[in-house]
Design a protein around this motif. Structure first.
Motif, PDB file in Angstrom:
ATOM      1  N   MET A   1      28.838  42.089  37.219  1.00  0.00           N
ATOM      2  CA  MET A   1      27.973  42.733  38.059  1.00  0.00           C
ATOM      3  C   MET A   1      28.079  42.497  39.447  1.00  0.00           C
ATOM      4  SD  MET A   1      23.636  42.058  38.170  1.00  0.00           S
ATOM      5  CE  MET A   1      22.665  43.320  39.056  1.00  0.00           C
ATOM      6  N   GLU A   2      28.832  41.308  39.703  1.00  0.00           N
ATOM      7  CA  GLU A   2      29.172  41.500  41.362  1.00  0.00           C
ATOM      8  C   GLU A   2      30.293  42.214  41.375  1.00  0.00           C
ATOM      9  OE1 GLU A   2      30.039  37.023  42.006  1.00  0.00           O
ATOM     10  OE2 GLU A   2      27.850  36.751  41.546  1.00  0.00           O
ATOM     11  N   ARG A   3      31.252  42.388  40.493  1.00  0.00           N
ATOM     12  CA  ARG A   3      32.331  43.177  40.622  1.00  0.00           C
ATOM     13  C   ARG A   3      32.049  44.571  40.756  1.00  0.00           C
ATOM     14  NH1 ARG A   3      36.794  43.809  36.035  1.00  0.00           N
ATOM     15  NH2 ARG A   3      38.157  45.293  36.889  1.00  0.00           N
ATOM     16  N   TRP A   4      30.830  45.053  40.309  1.00  0.00           N
ATOM     17  CA  TRP A   4      30.394  46.606  40.097  1.00  0.00           C
ATOM     18  C   TRP A   4      29.557  46.731  41.462  1.00  0.00           C
ATOM     19  CZ3 TRP A   4      24.842  47.442  39.164  1.00  0.00           C
ATOM     20  CH2 TRP A   4      24.416  48.729  39.173  1.00  0.00           C
ATOM     21  N   LEU A   5      28.871  45.762  41.961  1.00  0.00           N
ATOM     22  CA  LEU A   5      28.151  45.880  43.305  1.00  0.00           C
ATOM     23  C   LEU A   5      29.138  45.934  44.482  1.00  0.00           C
ATOM     24  CD1 LEU A   5      25.049  43.551  42.735  1.00  0.00           C
ATOM     25  CD2 LEU A   5      25.012  46.172  42.797  1.00  0.00           C
ATOM     26  N   ALA A   6      30.165  45.243  44.358  1.00  0.00           N
ATOM     27  CA  ALA A   6      31.276  45.216  45.338  1.00  0.00           C
ATOM     28  C   ALA A   6      31.960  46.468  45.749  1.00  0.00           C
ATOM     29  CB  ALA A   6      32.104  44.258  45.102  1.00  0.00           C
ATOM     30  N   ALA A   7      32.003  47.165  44.461  1.00  0.00           N
ATOM     31  CA  ALA A   7      32.911  48.389  44.043  1.00  0.00           C
ATOM     32  C   ALA A   7      31.735  49.526  44.735  1.00  0.00           C
ATOM     33  CB  ALA A   7      33.037  48.796  42.741  1.00  0.00           C
ATOM     34  N   VAL A   8      30.499  49.468  44.591  1.00  0.00           N
ATOM     35  CA  VAL A   8      29.582  50.422  45.030  1.00  0.00           C
ATOM     36  C   VAL A   8      29.634  50.097  46.593  1.00  0.00           C
ATOM     37  CG1 VAL A   8      27.062  50.895  45.298  1.00  0.00           C
ATOM     38  CG2 VAL A   8      27.899  50.478  42.992  1.00  0.00           C
ATOM     39  N   GLU A   9      29.318  49.250  46.975  1.00  0.00           N
ATOM     40  CA  GLU A   9      29.466  48.858  48.653  1.00  0.00           C
ATOM     41  C   GLU A   9      30.831  49.402  49.295  1.00  0.00           C
ATOM     42  OE1 GLU A   9      28.742  44.985  49.334  1.00  0.00           O
ATOM     43  OE2 GLU A   9      26.574  45.091  48.562  1.00  0.00           O
ATOM     44  N   ARG A  10      32.005  49.212  48.643  1.00  0.00           N
ATOM     45  CA  ARG A  10      33.261  49.595  48.931  1.00  0.00           C
ATOM     46  C   ARG A  10      33.218  51.044  49.013  1.00  0.00           C
ATOM     47  NH1 ARG A  10      36.584  48.031  45.061  1.00  0.00           N
ATOM     48  NH2 ARG A  10      36.251  50.097  43.947  1.00  0.00           N
ATOM     49  N   LEU A  47      35.688  50.299  35.866  1.00  0.00           N
ATOM     50  CA  LEU A  47      36.093  49.333  37.349  1.00  0.00           C
ATOM     51  C   LEU A  47      37.563  49.456  37.310  1.00  0.00           C
ATOM     52  CD1 LEU A  47      33.385  46.727  37.205  1.00  0.00           C
ATOM     53  CD2 LEU A  47      33.442  48.574  38.852  1.00  0.00           C
ATOM     54  N   GLU A  48      38.226  48.925  36.281  1.00  0.00           N
ATOM     55  CA  GLU A  48      39.751  49.334  36.093  1.00  0.00           C
ATOM     56  C   GLU A  48      40.040  50.763  36.598  1.00  0.00           C
ATOM     57  OE1 GLU A  48      41.098  47.888  32.195  1.00  0.00           O
ATOM     58  OE2 GLU A  48      40.302  46.005  32.653  1.00  0.00           O
ATOM     59  N   LEU A  49      39.728  51.604  36.197  1.00  0.00           N
ATOM     60  CA  LEU A  49      39.985  53.096  36.507  1.00  0.00           C
ATOM     61  C   LEU A  49      39.911  53.017  37.951  1.00  0.00           C
ATOM     62  CD1 LEU A  49      40.452  56.092  35.847  1.00  0.00           C
ATOM     63  CD2 LEU A  49      38.237  56.209  35.707  1.00  0.00           C
ATOM     64  N   LEU A  50      38.790  52.648  38.774  1.00  0.00           N
ATOM     65  CA  LEU A  50      38.513  52.835  40.113  1.00  0.00           C
ATOM     66  C   LEU A  50      39.447  52.024  40.735  1.00  0.00           C
ATOM     67  CD1 LEU A  50      34.698  52.775  40.332  1.00  0.00           C
ATOM     68  CD2 LEU A  50      36.104  54.889  40.508  1.00  0.00           C
ATOM     69  N   GLU A  51      39.994  50.789  40.481  1.00  0.00           N
ATOM     70  CA  GLU A  51      40.831  49.728  40.919  1.00  0.00           C
ATOM     71  C   GLU A  51      42.445  50.374  40.827  1.00  0.00           C
ATOM     72  OE1 GLU A  51      40.071  46.151  39.030  1.00  0.00           O
ATOM     73  OE2 GLU A  51      38.066  45.921  40.195  1.00  0.00           O
ATOM     74  N   GLN A  52      42.531  50.950  39.969  1.00  0.00           N
ATOM     75  CA  GLN A  52      44.071  51.570  39.509  1.00  0.00           C
ATOM     76  C   GLN A  52      44.184  52.971  40.151  1.00  0.00           C
ATOM     77  OE1 GLN A  52      44.452  51.511  35.444  1.00  0.00           O
ATOM     78  NE2 GLN A  52      44.575  49.454  35.193  1.00  0.00           N
ATOM     79  N   ASN A  53      43.238  53.894  40.109  1.00  0.00           N
ATOM     80  CA  ASN A  53      43.543  55.176  40.634  1.00  0.00           C
ATOM     81  C   ASN A  53      42.522  55.664  41.747  1.00  0.00           C
ATOM     82  OD1 ASN A  53      45.350  55.426  38.539  1.00  0.00           O
ATOM     83  ND2 ASN A  53      43.657  56.291  37.074  1.00  0.00           N
ATOM     84  N   LEU A  80      39.984  58.174  29.161  1.00  0.00           N
ATOM     85  CA  LEU A  80      40.663  57.421  30.314  1.00  0.00           C
ATOM     86  C   LEU A  80      42.040  57.441  29.885  1.00  0.00           C
ATOM     87  CD1 LEU A  80      38.378  54.300  30.052  1.00  0.00           C
ATOM     88  CD2 LEU A  80      38.855  55.806  32.001  1.00  0.00           C
ATOM     89  N   ASP A  81      42.513  58.251  28.832  1.00  0.00           N
ATOM     90  CA  ASP A  81      43.965  58.654  28.323  1.00  0.00           C
ATOM     91  C   ASP A  81      44.388  57.118  27.988  1.00  0.00           C
ATOM     92  OD1 ASP A  81      43.864  61.104  29.241  1.00  0.00           O
ATOM     93  OD2 ASP A  81      44.513  60.457  31.321  1.00  0.00           O
ATOM     94  N   LYS A  82      43.575  56.509  27.116  1.00  0.00           N
ATOM     95  CA  LYS A  82      43.974  55.135  26.405  1.00  0.00           C
ATOM     96  C   LYS A  82      44.019  55.538  24.937  1.00  0.00           C
ATOM     97  CE  LYS A  82      42.211  51.944  29.760  1.00  0.00           C
ATOM     98  NZ  LYS A  82      43.359  50.995  30.067  1.00  0.00           N
ATOM     99  N   PRO A  83      44.735  54.702  24.177  1.00  0.00           N
ATOM    100  CA  PRO A  83      44.856  54.992  22.542  1.00  0.00           C
ATOM    101  C   PRO A  83      43.283  54.710  22.051  1.00  0.00           C
ATOM    102  CG  PRO A  83      46.211  53.036  23.442  1.00  0.00           C
ATOM    103  CD  PRO A  83      45.522  53.500  24.481  1.00  0.00           C
ATOM    104  N   VAL A  84      42.840  55.554  21.061  1.00  0.00           N
ATOM    105  CA  VAL A  84      41.628  55.717  20.407  1.00  0.00           C
ATOM    106  C   VAL A  84      41.628  54.447  19.407  1.00  0.00           C
ATOM    107  CG1 VAL A  84      40.304  56.984  18.868  1.00  0.00           C
ATOM    108  CG2 VAL A  84      41.478  58.097  20.605  1.00  0.00           C
TER     109      VAL A  84
END
Length: 106
Positions: A1-10, A47-53, A80-84
């Motif tokens: 949750m903290e990671r998500w909130l930090a991404a929202v604030e950023r 969150l990984e998508l946002l951090e990478q791209n 996400l263009d990942k394996p199904v």
């Protein structure tokens, strides 16, 4: 949750539409058991998508809807263009009981 909130604030300063879409991704976290695990896995992928791209609001909306509409994760993987993921085997339990006494097999 903290990671998500930090991404929202950023993202709130950089792109309000992206931050709003990220807030909407809070819908992914719900339930308990398998549902909760699936939601948490989906949120980690978002969150990984946002951090990478860096992400953009439109793509994030597509990813969010894919995660919410397909409980097996196929649509999310494609978005996400990942394996199904392969279907997971679930054992079937056969329970014998007397239905007249109110026992309902699951």
């Amino acid at each position: 949750m903290e990671r998500w909130l930090a991404a929202v604030e950023r993202d709130a300063d950089r792109s309000p539409s992206l931050a709003l879409e990220l807030v909407r991704c809070g819908q992914l976290i719900k339930g308990y058991g398998d549902t909760a695990e699936r939601g948490q896995r989906s949120m980690r992928l978002v969150l990984e998508l946002l951090e990478q791209n860096g992400g953009d609001a439109e793509r994030l909306a597509v990813v969010r809807v894919a995660a919410l509409t397909d409980s097996e994760g196929r649509d999310l993987a494609l978005a996400l263009d990942k394996p199904v993921p392969q279907p997971r085997a679930v054992p079937v339990r056969i329970v014998r009981g007397n239905m007249a006494r109110g026992f309902v097999p699951i």
